[in-house]
Design an enzyme around this catalytic site. Structure first.
Site, PDB file in Angstrom:
ATOM      1  N   ALA A 151       0.807  -1.228   0.000  1.00  0.00           N
ATOM      2  CA  ALA A 151       0.000   0.000   0.000  1.00  0.00           C
ATOM      3  C   ALA A 151       0.837   1.274   0.000  1.00  0.00           C
ATOM      4  O   ALA A 151       0.295   2.363   0.168  1.00  0.00           O
ATOM      5  CB  ALA A 151      -0.947   0.003   1.198  1.00  0.00           C
ATOM      6  N   VAL A 182       6.254 -10.343   2.391  1.00  0.00           N
ATOM      7  CA  VAL A 182       5.190 -11.320   2.189  1.00  0.00           C
ATOM      8  C   VAL A 182       5.675 -12.588   1.496  1.00  0.00           C
ATOM      9  O   VAL A 182       4.877 -13.499   1.248  1.00  0.00           O
ATOM     10  CB  VAL A 182       3.991 -10.715   1.418  1.00  0.00           C
ATOM     11  N   SER A 225      -3.986  -9.403 -13.055  1.00  0.00           N
ATOM     12  CA  SER A 225      -3.660  -8.614 -14.239  1.00  0.00           C
ATOM     13  C   SER A 225      -4.316  -9.239 -15.461  1.00  0.00           C
ATOM     14  O   SER A 225      -4.627 -10.435 -15.469  1.00  0.00           O
ATOM     15  CB  SER A 225      -2.133  -8.586 -14.433  1.00  0.00           C
ATOM     16  N   TYR A 262       6.185 -13.238 -14.904  1.00  0.00           N
ATOM     17  CA  TYR A 262       5.142 -12.386 -14.321  1.00  0.00           C
ATOM     18  C   TYR A 262       3.765 -12.875 -14.745  1.00  0.00           C
ATOM     19  O   TYR A 262       2.852 -12.995 -13.925  1.00  0.00           O
ATOM     20  CB  TYR A 262       5.354 -10.944 -14.779  1.00  0.00           C
ATOM     21  N   THR A 272       2.723 -15.923 -12.842  1.00  0.00           N
ATOM     22  CA  THR A 272       2.246 -15.657 -11.478  1.00  0.00           C
ATOM     23  C   THR A 272       0.804 -15.161 -11.499  1.00  0.00           C
ATOM     24  O   THR A 272       0.011 -15.509 -10.618  1.00  0.00           O
ATOM     25  CB  THR A 272       3.139 -14.636 -10.746  1.00  0.00           C
TER      26      THR A 272
END
Length: 258
Positions: A13, A64, A142, A155, A158
């Site tokens: 964030a 994370v 995405s 990417y 994922t």
């Protein structure tokens, strides 16, 4: 679409989409845990903007990609803010490497953050959600989960994995009143291009040329902004979306239709 009084953890964030979601959730009355890993300055800026607007938030830090840090983060959120009602999994690594530039280290880094991190954050928040019989989990994915491009194969992998994680989790968690949904944004302007051109004497001309290209490539004449994603996330987080789960919502202004 009220989320007032809800406790929301938004990962990543401190910048971009995650920052936009944190700001919008706070504007709508949620108590927001603003997560960051390395972008402390960004997290402080998110908090400053929320504080100035009269919102309620606090900052938490964790990698994370590490389960122990995720568990510690969730415990901290519960101690400082209360039981988590909404999880927004957004923190991700985006390297923009082609197939042969990736190696085992970059592959593992992206998978550990973008996929394993999402999975383990879900695991960490679900026990308390089960006790309450309610919860909202939102996974930021995405359009690269839907179609191949020449962008970054790892990417894209994922993002495809996130879609299936969301679907399977939605099935398993539905009996407990917990919904799991994915937002799949297209191009989102987080200000990077403008920052790169900030000291360029031809910046204005280049920006205008970029806008013209967008008019041709994007039916609505622009790319997305973080607020576009944040507004959809706020709806998914609200009680009005209680029958929506396992959905992957494309948010790209129609660009994928071209």
């Amino acid at each position: 679409m009220s989320i007032a009084g809800k406790v929301a953890l938004v990962t990543g964030a401190g910048t971009g989409i995650g920052q936009g979601i944190a700001l919008e959730f706070a504007r709508r009355g949620a108590r927001v845990a603003v997560h960051y890993n390395r972008s402390e300055a960004g997290a402080l800026e998110t908090k400053r903007r929320i504080d100035e607007a009269g919102g309620d938030c606090f900052i938490v830090q964790a990698d994370v990609a590490r389960q122990d840090e995720i568990i510690a983060m969730v415990r901290e959120v519960e101690q400082r803010g209360g039981s988590i009602d909404i999880l927004v999994n957004n923190a991700a690594v985006q390297l923009n490497y082609d197939l042969f530039k990736h190696d085992e280290e970059t592959f593992s880094r992206m998978m550990n953050t973008n996929v394993k991190g999402y999975w383990q954050c879900i695991q960490a928040v679900v026990p308390a959600m089960k006790q309450k019989g309610a919860g909202r989990i939102i996974l930021i994915s995405s359009v690269h989960a839907k179609r191949p491009t020449d962008f970054d194969p790892v990417y894209a992998m994922t993002k495809g994995a996130i879609r299936m994680l969301g679907r399977e989790s939605a099935i398993e968690l539905a009996p407990y009143g917990i919904t799991v949904n994915m937002i799949e944004p297209g191009a989102v302007d987080v200000g990077k291009y403008e920052r790169i051109l900030a000291d360029d004497p031809d910046a204005q001309k280049k920006l205008e040329e970029r806008r013209k290209r967008q008019l041709a490539k994007f039916p609505m004449g622009r790319v997305g902004v973080p607020l576009d994603v944040a507004k959809l996330a706020a709806f998914i987080a609200s009680d009005e979306s209680e029958y929506l789960t396992g959905s992957a919502i494309r948010l790209d202004g129609g660009s994928m239709l071209l």
